[in-house]
Design a protein around this motif. Structure first.
Motif, PDB file in Angstrom:
ATOM      1  N   GLN A   1      -7.791  17.654 -13.092  1.00 49.20           N
ATOM      2  CA  GLN A   1      -6.665  17.721 -12.157  1.00 49.20           C
ATOM      3  C   GLN A   1      -6.727  16.571 -11.148  1.00 49.20           C
ATOM      4  O   GLN A   1      -5.692  16.073 -10.715  1.00 49.20           O
ATOM      5  CB  GLN A   1      -6.660  19.065 -11.419  1.00 49.20           C
ATOM      6  CG  GLN A   1      -7.899  19.264 -10.552  1.00 49.20           C
ATOM      7  CD  GLN A   1      -7.788  20.488  -9.636  1.00 49.20           C
ATOM      8  OE1 GLN A   1      -6.742  21.082  -9.534  1.00 49.20           O
ATOM      9  NE2 GLN A   1      -8.890  20.857  -9.006  1.00 49.20           N
ATOM     10  N   LEU A   2      -7.946  16.163 -10.776  1.00 52.15           N
ATOM     11  CA  LEU A   2      -8.066  15.072  -9.806  1.00 52.15           C
ATOM     12  C   LEU A   2      -7.626  13.740 -10.428  1.00 52.15           C
ATOM     13  O   LEU A   2      -6.906  12.957  -9.810  1.00 52.15           O
ATOM     14  CB  LEU A   2      -9.504  14.968  -9.297  1.00 52.15           C
ATOM     15  CG  LEU A   2     -10.075  16.242  -8.652  1.00 52.15           C
ATOM     16  CD1 LEU A   2     -11.476  15.984  -8.115  1.00 52.15           C
ATOM     17  CD2 LEU A   2      -9.166  16.751  -7.531  1.00 52.15           C
ATOM     18  N   ALA A   3      -8.046  13.521 -11.672  1.00 52.17           N
ATOM     19  CA  ALA A   3      -7.657  12.278 -12.352  1.00 52.17           C
ATOM     20  C   ALA A   3      -6.146  12.231 -12.560  1.00 52.17           C
ATOM     21  O   ALA A   3      -5.489  11.222 -12.251  1.00 52.17           O
ATOM     22  CB  ALA A   3      -8.385  12.168 -13.696  1.00 52.17           C
ATOM     23  N   ILE A   4      -5.596  13.319 -13.081  1.00 55.36           N
ATOM     24  CA  ILE A   4      -4.150  13.354 -13.344  1.00 55.36           C
ATOM     25  C   ILE A   4      -3.365  13.298 -12.029  1.00 55.36           C
ATOM     26  O   ILE A   4      -2.315  12.645 -11.940  1.00 55.36           O
ATOM     27  CB  ILE A   4      -3.792  14.626 -14.147  1.00 55.36           C
ATOM     28  CG1 ILE A   4      -4.481  14.602 -15.511  1.00 55.36           C
ATOM     29  CG2 ILE A   4      -2.284  14.772 -14.303  1.00 55.36           C
ATOM     30  CD1 ILE A   4      -3.948  13.555 -16.463  1.00 55.36           C
ATOM     31  N   GLY A   5      -3.884  13.951 -10.995  1.00 55.08           N
ATOM     32  CA  GLY A   5      -3.215  13.927  -9.687  1.00 55.08           C
ATOM     33  C   GLY A   5      -3.137  12.516  -9.129  1.00 55.08           C
ATOM     34  O   GLY A   5      -2.095  12.086  -8.644  1.00 55.08           O
ATOM     35  N   VAL A   6      -4.255  11.789  -9.214  1.00 53.57           N
ATOM     36  CA  VAL A   6      -4.272  10.406  -8.719  1.00 53.57           C
ATOM     37  C   VAL A   6      -3.298   9.541  -9.525  1.00 53.57           C
ATOM     38  O   VAL A   6      -2.533   8.742  -8.972  1.00 53.57           O
ATOM     39  CB  VAL A   6      -5.704   9.818  -8.797  1.00 53.57           C
ATOM     40  CG1 VAL A   6      -5.672   8.311  -8.584  1.00 53.57           C
ATOM     41  CG2 VAL A   6      -6.594  10.477  -7.757  1.00 53.57           C
ATOM     42  N   LEU A   7      -3.298   9.734 -10.841  1.00 57.50           N
ATOM     43  CA  LEU A   7      -2.391   8.942 -11.678  1.00 57.50           C
ATOM     44  C   LEU A   7      -0.932   9.244 -11.317  1.00 57.50           C
ATOM     45  O   LEU A   7      -0.095   8.339 -11.256  1.00 57.50           O
ATOM     46  CB  LEU A   7      -2.651   9.235 -13.162  1.00 57.50           C
ATOM     47  CG  LEU A   7      -1.926   8.323 -14.151  1.00 57.50           C
ATOM     48  CD1 LEU A   7      -2.307   6.872 -13.937  1.00 57.50           C
ATOM     49  CD2 LEU A   7      -2.216   8.733 -15.590  1.00 57.50           C
ATOM     50  N   GLY A   8      -0.654  10.510 -11.053  1.00 63.00           N
ATOM     51  CA  GLY A   8       0.708  10.890 -10.645  1.00 63.00           C
ATOM     52  C   GLY A   8       1.125  10.179  -9.364  1.00 63.00           C
ATOM     53  O   GLY A   8       2.238   9.668  -9.257  1.00 63.00           O
ATOM     54  N   VAL A   9       0.209  10.140  -8.396  1.00 64.02           N
ATOM     55  CA  VAL A   9       0.500   9.422  -7.140  1.00 64.02           C
ATOM     56  C   VAL A   9       0.799   7.953  -7.441  1.00 64.02           C
ATOM     57  O   VAL A   9       1.792   7.386  -6.982  1.00 64.02           O
ATOM     58  CB  VAL A   9      -0.694   9.540  -6.165  1.00 64.02           C
ATOM     59  CG1 VAL A   9      -0.535   8.555  -5.013  1.00 64.02           C
ATOM     60  CG2 VAL A   9      -0.820  10.963  -5.638  1.00 64.02           C
ATOM     61  N   LEU A  10      -0.064   7.348  -8.282  1.00 67.12           N
ATOM     62  CA  LEU A  10       0.049   5.905  -8.546  1.00 67.12           C
ATOM     63  C   LEU A  10       1.324   5.537  -9.287  1.00 67.12           C
ATOM     64  O   LEU A  10       1.832   4.422  -9.131  1.00 67.12           O
ATOM     65  CB  LEU A  10      -1.166   5.437  -9.357  1.00 67.12           C
ATOM     66  CG  LEU A  10      -2.472   5.309  -8.574  1.00 67.12           C
ATOM     67  CD1 LEU A  10      -3.616   4.997  -9.521  1.00 67.12           C
ATOM     68  CD2 LEU A  10      -2.356   4.223  -7.514  1.00 67.12           C
ATOM     69  N   VAL A  11       1.834   6.463 -10.095  1.00 68.46           N
ATOM     70  CA  VAL A  11       3.047   6.173 -10.860  1.00 68.46           C
ATOM     71  C   VAL A  11       4.149   5.671  -9.941  1.00 68.46           C
ATOM     72  O   VAL A  11       4.919   4.783 -10.292  1.00 68.46           O
ATOM     73  CB  VAL A  11       3.503   7.438 -11.631  1.00 68.46           C
ATOM     74  CG1 VAL A  11       4.961   7.343 -12.043  1.00 68.46           C
ATOM     75  CG2 VAL A  11       2.628   7.639 -12.853  1.00 68.46           C
ATOM     76  N   ILE A  12       4.209   6.205  -8.727  1.00 72.42           N
ATOM     77  CA  ILE A  12       5.270   5.744  -7.825  1.00 72.42           C
ATOM     78  C   ILE A  12       4.729   4.942  -6.633  1.00 72.42           C
ATOM     79  O   ILE A  12       5.318   3.942  -6.238  1.00 72.42           O
ATOM     80  CB  ILE A  12       6.155   6.928  -7.377  1.00 72.42           C
ATOM     81  CG1 ILE A  12       7.471   6.410  -6.795  1.00 72.42           C
ATOM     82  CG2 ILE A  12       5.451   7.849  -6.416  1.00 72.42           C
ATOM     83  CD1 ILE A  12       8.622   7.338  -7.005  1.00 72.42           C
ATOM     84  N   SER A  13       3.569   5.344  -6.098  1.00 71.03           N
ATOM     85  CA  SER A  13       3.066   4.612  -4.927  1.00 71.03           C
ATOM     86  C   SER A  13       2.622   3.205  -5.318  1.00 71.03           C
ATOM     87  O   SER A  13       2.671   2.286  -4.502  1.00 71.03           O
ATOM     88  CB  SER A  13       1.908   5.368  -4.280  1.00 71.03           C
ATOM     89  OG  SER A  13       0.758   5.304  -5.098  1.00 71.03           O
ATOM     90  N   GLY A  14       2.226   3.025  -6.581  1.00 71.27           N
ATOM     91  CA  GLY A  14       1.854   1.697  -7.059  1.00 71.27           C
ATOM     92  C   GLY A  14       3.031   0.735  -6.975  1.00 71.27           C
ATOM     93  O   GLY A  14       2.866  -0.450  -6.735  1.00 71.27           O
ATOM     94  N   GLU A  15       4.234   1.268  -7.177  1.00 72.82           N
ATOM     95  CA  GLU A  15       5.432   0.417  -7.087  1.00 72.82           C
ATOM     96  C   GLU A  15       5.721   0.035  -5.639  1.00 72.82           C
ATOM     97  O   GLU A  15       6.178  -1.068  -5.359  1.00 72.82           O
ATOM     98  CB  GLU A  15       6.634   1.136  -7.693  1.00 72.82           C
ATOM     99  CG  GLU A  15       6.513   1.331  -9.187  1.00 72.82           C
ATOM    100  CD  GLU A  15       7.855   1.236  -9.895  1.00 72.82           C
ATOM    101  OE1 GLU A  15       8.815   0.728  -9.304  1.00 72.82           O
ATOM    102  OE2 GLU A  15       7.921   1.684 -11.054  1.00 72.82           O
ATOM    103  N   TYR A  16       5.448   0.966  -4.735  1.00 76.44           N
ATOM    104  CA  TYR A  16       5.651   0.634  -3.321  1.00 76.44           C
ATOM    105  C   TYR A  16       4.604  -0.377  -2.858  1.00 76.44           C
ATOM    106  O   TYR A  16       4.906  -1.299  -2.097  1.00 76.44           O
ATOM    107  CB  TYR A  16       5.595   1.897  -2.460  1.00 76.44           C
ATOM    108  CG  TYR A  16       6.884   2.684  -2.488  1.00 76.44           C
ATOM    109  CD1 TYR A  16       7.992   2.256  -1.767  1.00 76.44           C
ATOM    110  CD2 TYR A  16       6.995   3.824  -3.261  1.00 76.44           C
ATOM    111  CE1 TYR A  16       9.181   2.963  -1.810  1.00 76.44           C
ATOM    112  CE2 TYR A  16       8.178   4.538  -3.310  1.00 76.44           C
ATOM    113  CZ  TYR A  16       9.276   4.114  -2.576  1.00 76.44           C
ATOM    114  OH  TYR A  16      10.451   4.798  -2.629  1.00 76.44           O
ATOM    115  N   ALA A  17       3.374  -0.214  -3.335  1.00 73.33           N
ATOM    116  CA  ALA A  17       2.298  -1.101  -2.910  1.00 73.33           C
ATOM    117  C   ALA A  17       2.544  -2.535  -3.380  1.00 73.33           C
ATOM    118  O   ALA A  17       2.260  -3.484  -2.657  1.00 73.33           O
ATOM    119  CB  ALA A  17       0.962  -0.589  -3.441  1.00 73.33           C
TER     120      ALA A  17
END
Lengths: 347, 294
Positions: B109-125
């Motif tokens: 859940q931690l790995a998938i949760g982080v990936l979920g965050v990155l799917v969109i926050s990576g675009e903002y970053a």
């Protein structure tokens, strides 16, 4: 075609763009010129609906950009070279953008070749140089073969070869009947790329003009004269609309007369001339003069904020008082800008 | 500087060596003949699929989620089987063979949760978000596409991971004759429910990434909700501990259980709570995505 009508953007108390109206027409390269912080990028984001205008509207090809069904065919955008995920390859980046409009892989390959990124297309964009990033940004702008191109500082970071290439490319694109709208803070670059100019300073329109007008108008045609009879020549040349500045004991800078006129007048008066040289103000000087006016204007506006004035940020006074003619933000500034050639002779 | 070099309007066009001048005009003639290429939800989904699968970090994170799910399930099953003779009668009565083999999800859940965050926050970053939303000005299709693509990928991965972990784990437990079968009542539901839970956490991360537009902040909030909140609720007085039934982590446990525990709500309750979390966070993310400047 881009038509901005009374665009305004505020961030809290700060006014980033104030009552900005201009038109960028098809078939010409329109330069969007102003110093850093003039509101160029904010305006471009408003055109694309990324930022919502606080007031006013902007139409692209006659419609609000949001209402278009195929945005990439209407507008090709390069807002900043780094609007790219660093972990993705250039080819995949373009492919992902293309997919949103059902644009095929063949077109992606086409634009990669067009901007000359074939050899690095499979490499991660994070390792790209500034120039390569710019080329990738231009490739993404061209993907949808758009009728209008909006490019934020496209020459930034390009090598001389790349700069020459993009100037040619942009002129070709305009010659095909497209609207090309690009920003820069370099007047000299604009003079080489654009024909029309929208000049802004501190978020306000300074002038909507052409490069040719700026060149003509910003050069007061000062003539450098060296003569042993400086004071005598002074009295011969003096008159309405003539400014004479003594730069040393035997040299004068004269505006208001052409060099031919000065030569003839000196001969009639029997005065010897050692030197008679027409001088032109450089484009950068012209641009500096323009934006210096803008800065002074803005400073006045901000210092008078406490007192009621047409330029205060109070929303109740702004609407009725800041009626701006379509071509000119402030008649005095445009006078300074275009001088004797006049400001109404736009094409 | 002199002005004599300036030739406005003159066509001093010279293409770069690698750029034949006719290229641009060739595309312009094609422009009038081509069909209109509209933005559709399906096309945006395809775009998001390309984005997700073209990042190396995606592959690594998914591989990590798969590995920890299987490894942890196998190890815990093995340890339990070896230790079974030391278990008390009460422990044996409440032992959940399926849940034991699926407990790798606590790490997944931690790995998938982080990936979920990155799917969109990576675009903002990276600033990519302006390119993304610049060509899909309605914006919402982007959020839905990201959620659909990411949910599909992580659910498929977690179903596979859980099936492998379950099968391998039960093989370990069979040495103590305490294994269960996939066809036993509630077992398949636990396997799929656990995959659903991990997927939910991933989409929750995605929604948080969209709301906060900042990777560390979104990961911090997500981990806080998953790891810290249960501790705080556990420290509450007895009368208030039912609050825990409305936490995502408790809902995950509820979905995973085959042997019903008195301290956990029902699997249905757990599923409903998770759906409620998704609806609330995605709605908030959608509203803000449309309203905010990018």
């Amino acid at each position: 075609m881009i038509e901005a009508r009374g665009l305004e953007k505020r961030y809290g108390d700060k006014v980033a763009v104030h009552d900005l109206s201009f038109t960028a027409r098809p078939g010409v390269v329109t330069g969007f010129l102003g110093p850093n912080g003039a509101g160029k990028s904010t305006t471009m984001r408003m055109i694309l609906g990324l930022d919502r205008p606080s007031r006013g509207e902007v139409l692209v090809n006659g419609r609000r950009y949001r209402d278009t069904t195929a945005p990439m065919q209407e507008v090709g955008v390069m807002l900043e070279a780094r609007a790219i995920h660093t972990g993705r390859s250039a080819a995949k980046h373009l492919l992902a953008l293309a997919h949103t409009h059902g644009i095929g892989r063949r077109r992606v390959d086409e634009v990669i070749d067009l901007v000359g990124l074939r050899e690095v297309a499979r490499r991660r964009a994070g390792g790209f140089s500034l120039g390569m990033g710019q080329r990738l940004g231009i490739a993404s702008a061209l993907l949808g073969d758009p009728a209008t191109l909006i490019l934020d500082e496209p020459v930034n970071g390009l090598d001389p070869d790349g700069i020459r290439w993009i100037r040619g490319l942009l002129r070709d694109l305009a010659a095909e009947g497209r609207t090309v709208f690009l920003s820069s803070h370099l007047m000299s670059e604009m003079a080489l790329t654009a024909t029309h100019l929208v000049v802004v300073g501190r978020g306000r329109l300074i002038a909507e003009t052409t490069v040719a007008e700026v060149i003509a108008g910003a050069s007061p045609a000062a003539v450098h004269v060296r003569t042993p009879d400086a004071s005598a020549l002074r009295s011969v040349l003096g008159g309405v609309g003539v400014t004479i500045t003594a730069t040393s004991a035997d040299t004068l800078d004269v505006t208001g007369h052409t060099s031919e006129q000065i030569g003839i007048l000196a001969r009639h008066a029997g005065l010897a001339l050692y030197e008679l040289t027409p001088r032109q103000v450089s484009l950068e000087d012209a641009f500096m003069a323009l934006t210096r006016d803008a800065v002074e204007y803005a400073t006045t506006a901000s210092t008078s904020r406490t007192a009621p004035s047409p330029t205060t940020t109070s929303p109740t006074t702004v609407v009725p008082t800041t009626v701006v003619p379509t071509t000119v933000a402030d008649p005095e500034q445009t006078l300074a800008l275009t001088g004797a050639t006049g400001s109404e002779s736009r094409a | 500087m002199s002005t004599q070099t300036i030739t406005p309007g003159a066509s001093g066009t010279s293409g770069a060596p690698d750029t034949p001048p006719p290229a641009a005009s060739a595309t312009a003639t094609a422009r009038h003949a081509r069909p209109q290429q509209r933005v559709t939800q399906l096309r945006v989904i395809r775009s998001e699929w390309t984005k997700l699968t073209s990042l190396r970090s995606t592959a690594w994170t998914l591989a990590a989620a798969l590995a920890v799910t299987i490894l942890l399930g196998v190890i815990l099953s093995r340890v339990t089987a070896n230790d079974w003779t030391n278990y008390s009668a009460e422990d044996k009565r409440t032992f959940d063979a399926a849940a034991t083999s699926l407990s790798g999800m606590y790490l997944a859940q931690l790995a998938i949760g982080v990936l979920g965050v990155l799917v969109i926050s990576g675009e903002y970053a990276t600033g990519m978000i302006r390119a993304t939303l610049g060509i899909v000005p309605h914006r919402l299709p982007v959020l839905w596409a990201k959620a659909i693509v990411f949910a599909t990928v992580s659910f498929a991965l977690m179903v596979v991971a859980n099936l492998i972990a379950f099968t391998a784990g039960q093989a370990m437990l069979s040495s103590a004759h305490i294994d269960v079968s996939l066809s036993d009542p509630g077992v398949l539901r636990a396997v799929l429910g656990t995959a659903f839970f991990v997927t939910t956490i991933g989409v929750l991360g995605l929604a948080l990434g969209a709301l906060l537009r900042n990777t560390p902040a979104a990961i911090g909030v997500l981990f806080g909700v998953l790891l810290v909140l249960p501790q705080i609720v556990g420290a509450l007085p007895q009368s208030l501990t039912r609050i825990g039934d409305y936490l995502p982590s408790t809902s995950g446990d509820a979905l995973m259980q085959v042997v019903r525990s008195s301290s956990l709500p029902s699997p249905t309750h757990g599923a409903l709570v998770l759906v409620a979390y998704l609806v609330v966070t995605l709605t908030a993310a959608a509203l803000l995505l449309v309203r905010r400047d990018v």
